[in-house]
Design a protein around this motif. Structure first.
Motif, short mmCIF file in Angstrom:
data_model
loop_
_atom_site.label_atom_id
_atom_site.label_comp_id
_atom_site.label_asym_id
_atom_site.label_seq_id
_atom_site.Cartn_x
_atom_site.Cartn_y
_atom_site.Cartn_z
N TYR A 13 0.72 -1.10 -0.01
CA TYR A 13 -0.02 0.01 0.04
C TYR A 13 0.84 1.16 0.02
O TYR A 13 1.59 1.61 1.04
CB TYR A 13 -0.82 -0.10 1.32
N GLY A 39 -3.88 -8.29 10.37
CA GLY A 39 -2.95 -7.45 9.73
C GLY A 39 -1.82 -8.17 9.22
O GLY A 39 -0.79 -7.70 8.65
N GLY A 41 -1.81 -9.84 6.46
CA GLY A 41 -1.81 -9.90 4.98
C GLY A 41 -2.80 -10.73 4.42
O GLY A 41 -2.58 -10.90 3.08
N LYS A 42 -3.85 -11.49 4.95
CA LYS A 42 -4.66 -12.43 4.42
C LYS A 42 -5.48 -11.76 3.40
O LYS A 42 -5.62 -12.07 2.21
CB LYS A 42 -5.60 -13.01 5.22
N THR A 43 -6.22 -10.59 3.84
CA THR A 43 -7.29 -9.83 2.80
C THR A 43 -6.42 -9.17 1.62
O THR A 43 -6.73 -9.31 0.60
CB THR A 43 -7.91 -8.96 3.76
N THR A 44 -5.33 -8.66 2.06
CA THR A 44 -4.55 -8.11 0.93
C THR A 44 -4.26 -9.11 -0.34
O THR A 44 -4.16 -9.01 -1.35
CB THR A 44 -3.33 -7.51 1.32
P1 ADP Z 1 -5.41 -9.39 7.54
O1 ADP Z 1 -6.45 -9.57 6.52
O2 ADP Z 1 -4.67 -10.51 7.70
O3 ADP Z 1 -6.06 -9.03 8.73
P2 ADP Z 1 -4.65 -7.20 5.70
O4 ADP Z 1 -4.13 -7.89 4.57
O5 ADP Z 1 -5.92 -6.55 6.01
O6 ADP Z 1 -4.48 -8.41 6.90
O7 ADP Z 1 -3.47 -6.12 6.16
C1 ADP Z 1 -2.11 -6.28 5.77
C2 ADP Z 1 -1.45 -5.15 6.21
O8 ADP Z 1 -1.56 -4.23 5.28
C3 ADP Z 1 -1.81 -4.36 7.64
O9 ADP Z 1 -0.44 -3.99 8.05
C4 ADP Z 1 -2.76 -3.52 7.26
O10 ADP Z 1 -2.48 -2.34 7.93
C5 ADP Z 1 -2.29 -3.02 5.77
N1 ADP Z 1 -3.30 -2.69 5.07
C6 ADP Z 1 -4.42 -3.17 4.68
N2 ADP Z 1 -5.21 -2.54 3.79
C7 ADP Z 1 -4.70 -1.20 3.83
C8 ADP Z 1 -5.05 -0.08 2.89
N3 ADP Z 1 -6.22 -0.03 2.22
N4 ADP Z 1 -4.27 0.98 3.16
C9 ADP Z 1 -2.94 0.93 3.65
N5 ADP Z 1 -2.57 -0.29 4.54
C10 ADP Z 1 -3.41 -1.45 4.44
#
Ligand code: ADP
Ligand code: ADP
Length: 225
Positions: A13, A39, A41-44
């Motif tokens: 990001y 946090g 990285g699963k959703t990412t």
């Molecule tokens: P999980 O799904 O495992 O909870 P995410 O994939 O949501 O984790 O997040 C991985 C990392 O990316 C975290 O550090 C989170 O803060 C960051 N992150 C997630 N979405 C965004 C975004 N839209 N903008 C900036 N950072 C993000």
């Protein structure tokens, strides 16, 4: 043919790395869970596979096709997220039919496919209902029917049960597993619930801080030394 392969995937990001050098395979018809703390990285990762986030590096291959730069709407991937976001003014039938109407599927085929999808999720009796008149579990099933009706090459489920109460969550685990087996669909499943991953998965991938920490069958991952 819907084998998913992620090779040296890097996701960011802005300048902040979220996922680093991820290598992951999901075999045709396999259900793999991504498990790990908030946090990690699963959703990412799911967003990149869905085509909602462009990788900073690496490749995504589905069924032998490099889809790294293919637009989201051309990937034939079904999505079910935690917030199922049904259209409140549309009936169950029309919520499920939505993607087929976008694809200009003819009426007879559309009816058949929506009917089949509603049967798979056990909602045939509820075709005419509006979302507000369905329970949370039923709404989540509509979201699932909406994802499978397009006959996706891959299903991505991100914490699909986390808005449900404990009892329903247990029931839906079994349902999801049955549906996945019945359709033979390849599935990538995100959860932070160990028991859920254990109950559902062919394989579990544990992530921590943007990397894979461990992976294996549920037995391997949870084997006590
Ligand atoms: P999980 O799904 O495992 O909870 P995410 O994939 O949501 O984790 O997040 C991985 C990392 O990316 C975290 O550090 C989170 O803060 C960051 N992150 C997630 N979405 C965004 C975004 N839209 N903008 C900036 N950072 C993000
Ligand atoms: P998750 O269930 O993946 O942990 P969150 O509740 O952490 O999701 O995040 C919800 C939304 O906020 C997502 O769209 C995510 O991309 C975004 N998000 C998460 N972390 C950040 C961040 N550090 N900066 C900006 N947006 C973020």
């Amino acid at each position: 043919m819907s084998h998913l392969q992620l090779d040296h995937l890097h996701l960011r990001y802005g300048n902040a790395p979220a996922v680093e050098d991820l290598n992951l395979e999901v075999q045709d018809g396999e259900l793999v869970s991504l498990l790990g703390p908030s946090g990690c990285g699963k959703t990412t990762t799911m967003r990149a596979v869905a085509g909602l986030l462009a990788p900073a590096g690496g490749t995504i291959t589905l069924g032998g096709q490099d889809i790294t730069r293919l637009p989201a709407n051309r990937r034939d991937i079904g999505l079910v997220f935690q917030s199922y976001a049904l259209f409140p003014h549309l009936s169950t039938f029309e919520n499920v039919a939505f993607g087929l109407r976008l694809r200009k599927v003819q009426d007879a085929e559309l009816r058949r496919r929506v009917g089949d999808a509603l049967e798979v999720v056990g909602l045939s009796e509820f075709a005419a209902r509006l979302p507000a008149n369905l329970s949370g579990g039923q709404q989540q099933r509509v979201a699932l029917a909406r994802a499978i009706v397009i006959e996706p090459r891959l299903l991505l489920l991100d914490e699909p049960l986390s808005n449900l109460d404990a009892k329903l969550r247990l029931d839906m685990r079994g349902e999801l597993r049955r549906i996945q087996r019945e359709l033979g669909v390849t599935m990538l499943y995100v959860t932070h619930d160990q028991d859920e991953a254990l109950a559902l998965s062919d394989r579990i991938v544990i992530m921590r801080a943007g990397r894979i920490e461990q992976q294996g069958t549920p037995e391997q991952v949870y084997a006590r030394p």
